[in-house]
Scaffold this active site. Structure first.
Site, mmCIF file in Angstrom:
data_model
loop_
_atom_site.group_PDB
_atom_site.id
_atom_site.type_symbol
_atom_site.label_atom_id
_atom_site.label_comp_id
_atom_site.label_asym_id
_atom_site.label_seq_id
_atom_site.Cartn_x
_atom_site.Cartn_y
_atom_site.Cartn_z
ATOM 1 N N LYS A 90 94.243 -82.239 82.484
ATOM 2 C CA LYS A 90 92.889 -82.555 82.029
ATOM 3 C C LYS A 90 91.930 -81.559 82.642
ATOM 4 O O LYS A 90 91.949 -81.337 83.853
ATOM 5 C CB LYS A 90 92.513 -83.984 82.486
ATOM 6 N N GLN A 111 90.385 -78.364 89.743
ATOM 7 C CA GLN A 111 90.388 -79.533 88.856
ATOM 8 C C GLN A 111 91.434 -80.556 89.300
ATOM 9 O O GLN A 111 91.222 -81.766 89.207
ATOM 10 C CB GLN A 111 90.680 -79.074 87.414
ATOM 11 N N LYS A 126 93.010 -76.191 83.030
ATOM 12 C CA LYS A 126 91.787 -75.499 82.626
ATOM 13 C C LYS A 126 92.148 -74.432 81.613
ATOM 14 O O LYS A 126 93.278 -73.921 81.632
ATOM 15 C CB LYS A 126 91.132 -74.830 83.840
ATOM 16 N N ASP A 166 83.240 -76.717 79.038
ATOM 17 C CA ASP A 166 82.824 -76.090 80.298
ATOM 18 C C ASP A 166 81.777 -75.049 79.874
ATOM 19 O O ASP A 166 81.172 -75.195 78.795
ATOM 20 C CB ASP A 166 84.026 -75.464 81.035
ATOM 21 N N THR A 210 78.067 -85.179 84.047
ATOM 22 C CA THR A 210 78.264 -84.295 85.201
ATOM 23 C C THR A 210 76.988 -84.228 86.029
ATOM 24 O O THR A 210 77.019 -84.396 87.260
ATOM 25 C CB THR A 210 78.689 -82.888 84.751
ATOM 26 N N SER A 378 85.073 -88.265 81.058
ATOM 27 C CA SER A 378 86.076 -87.869 80.059
ATOM 28 C C SER A 378 87.243 -88.852 80.077
ATOM 29 O O SER A 378 87.770 -89.228 79.022
ATOM 30 C CB SER A 378 86.614 -86.466 80.360
#
Ligand code: NDP
Ligand code: 2IT
Length: 446
Positions: A90, A111, A126, A166, A210, A378
């Site tokens: 993820k 991550q 990623k 992102d 975020t 998410s």
């Protein structure tokens, strides 16, 4: 650095030559793990830490597409599937000309620990491309996204790998990517991507998550010193997704945002940044932040190429990109009386800057803890998709807030247990590591 960990770092440097951001991210984590390896030597057995530093899979592919002048363009696509001990890979996709394998590996490594800190069942990954979306038409963006997904779809799935946005990838791009995935697979597999639009399976509060999460985290840090955002001046770098919703929550908490930026320069507004105007410029018109003073009037100035960290503030929230805040900036912020720094971006502060903040007693929240609200939400989107449900904004935001408070407390408690109270870098790295390490040990040699 612990004597058991130094050879692991040396091998990472040797094997991943030239990937400086990846080296930086690994070095920072390994520097934190000394106390945990000393207390629990079993965590260093079976080359567990070496395995954690080696991605499970790295995919690199060609992305050919046709621009508006009928010219063929070629970009490079990446997906690094870093660690799936806790759940499907993820993590977001970044479209920016600076993207290369080392950047994606640093982000995938970070991550993995960030996702572990959320307490939710998600592994780390990623991806992205060196594609530059700047100045591209909607039709070009769509053709690029379709070509990117035409290769990447075979590596994804709601139980396998679940990308999101992102830098350079927001709601528009996720829509085009999802449309192409659905078309190729003939499956309405909502849980394969997050950050989707509300009409086709997105979650309320994901867009805000975020930035809101980072501000919740900083609020918890400020509370440990008996203070809060009310009346304080804040500087937020960037003016993209993370920066905008960081500013929104700071304003809701009674703070005043005095400056924000983009890669061209920064704006200072003595009367406080007008967030509706920033949203108008960035989210709707997709223009440069240099437009702001022209539309706002006399209270605002644009400083081309300047350092936003020269602007005096009590709270700084770097929310643009890696290594955007260096040692000199950190000294300037400390001299100007900064009390808290919360990283909305991934690894925005250089190691020297982090050291300066910590030595000066500034509250410092590392990105992998402070910006975890995006990926946590998410995971909430995946939960809603799996149960074919859709929660209210309030319910989703409340869950996000609880998750951020838990991450704050787990970093603070872990730092204290390992003899460094108030060191959120150490706390985040150890708490994230322990969760991934426990799962990896349970799963045998993976
Ligand atoms: P956006 O693309 O929405 O915005 C990025 C902002 O940062 C823009 O203002 C951009 O300016 C600026 N920026 C990007 N690259 C550079 C650079 N090389 N130098 C100076 N400024 C730059 O991205 P996000 O807001 O989504 O991401 C910002 C940061 O937050 C990244 O580090 C990302 O990894 C991290 N993050 C994002 C999450 C999310 O959910 N989106 C979750 C957790 C972390 P310009 O337009 O001029 O390029
Ligand atoms: O860096 C990050 O955590 C993100 N870009 C969000 C990842 C996600 O899967 O929501």
């Amino acid at each position: 650095m612990d004597e058991k960990l130094q050879p692991i770092l040396d091998e990472v440097l040797r094997r991943n030559a030239g990937e400086e951001e990846f080296h930086q991210a690994v070095r920072e984590v390994l520097e934190s793990l000394g106390p945990v390896v000393a207390r629990h030597p079993a965590y260093a057995d079976g080359a567990l830490i070496e395995r954690l530093c080696e991605p499970e899979r790295q995919i690199i592919f060609r992305v050919p597409w046709v621009d508006d002048h009928a010219q063929v363009q070629i970009n490079r696509g990446f997906r690094v599937q870093f660690n799936s001990a806790l759940g499907p890979y993820k993590g977001g996709l970044r479209f920016h000309p600076s993207v290369n394998l080392g950047i994606i590996k640093f982000l995938g490594f970070e991550q993995t620990f960030k996702n572990a800190l959320t307490g939710l069942p998600i592994g780390g990954g990623k991806g992205g491309s060196d594609f530059n979306p700047r100045g591209r038409s909607d039709a070009e963006i769509m053709r690029f996204c379709q070509s990117f997904m035409t290769e990447m779809y075979r590596h994804l799935g709601e139980y396998t790998d679940v990308p999101a946005g992102d830098i350079g990838v927001g709601g528009r791009e996720i829509g085009y990517l999802f449309g192409q995935y659905k078309r190729i697979t003939n499956r309405y597999e909502a849980g394969v991507l997050t950050g989707k639009g509300l009409v086709y399976g997105g979650s309320r509060a994901r867009t805000e998550a975020t930035g809101f999460g980072a501000v919740f985290f900083v609020r918890q840090m400020l509370a440990t010193r008996g203070t809060d955002f009310d009346g304080k001046h804040a500087t937020v770098s960037g003016s993209g997704n993370v920066a905008i919703y960081t500013m929104e929550k700071i304003l809701q908490f009674g703070g005043k945002v005095v400056a924000c930026s983009d890669s061209g320069g920064y704006v200072v507004d003595e009367s406080g940044i007008d967030l509706d105007l920033v949203k108008q410029i960035k989210e709707i018109r997709r223009e440069r932040i240099s437009e702001y003073p022209r539309l706002k009037g006399a209270s605002a100035h644009y400083i081309e190429k300047g350092r936003i960290w020269d602007v005096p503030c009590e709270i700084a929230m770097p929310s643009a990109t890696q290594n955007e805040l260096n040692g000199k900036d950190a000294r300037q912020l400390v001299q100007n009386g900064v009390i808290a720094v919360g990283e909305g971006a991934n690894m925005p502060s250089t190691p020297e800057a982090v050291r300066i903040f910590q030595e000066a007693g500034v509250l410092f929240a590392p990105g992998k803890a402070a910006n975890a609200g995006g990926v946590a939400t998410s995971a909430l989107e995946m939960q809603q998709n799996a149960s074919r449900d859709s929660w209210s904004f309030r319910e989703t935001e409340e869950r996000l807030e609880r998750i951020m408070c838990n991450i704050h407390d787990s970093c603070a408690d872990t730092a204290e247990q390992y003899g460094s109270p108030g060191n959120y870098v150490l706390g985040a790295n150890i708490a994230g590591f322990v969760r991934v390490a426990e799962a990896m040990r349970a799963l045998g040699l993976i």
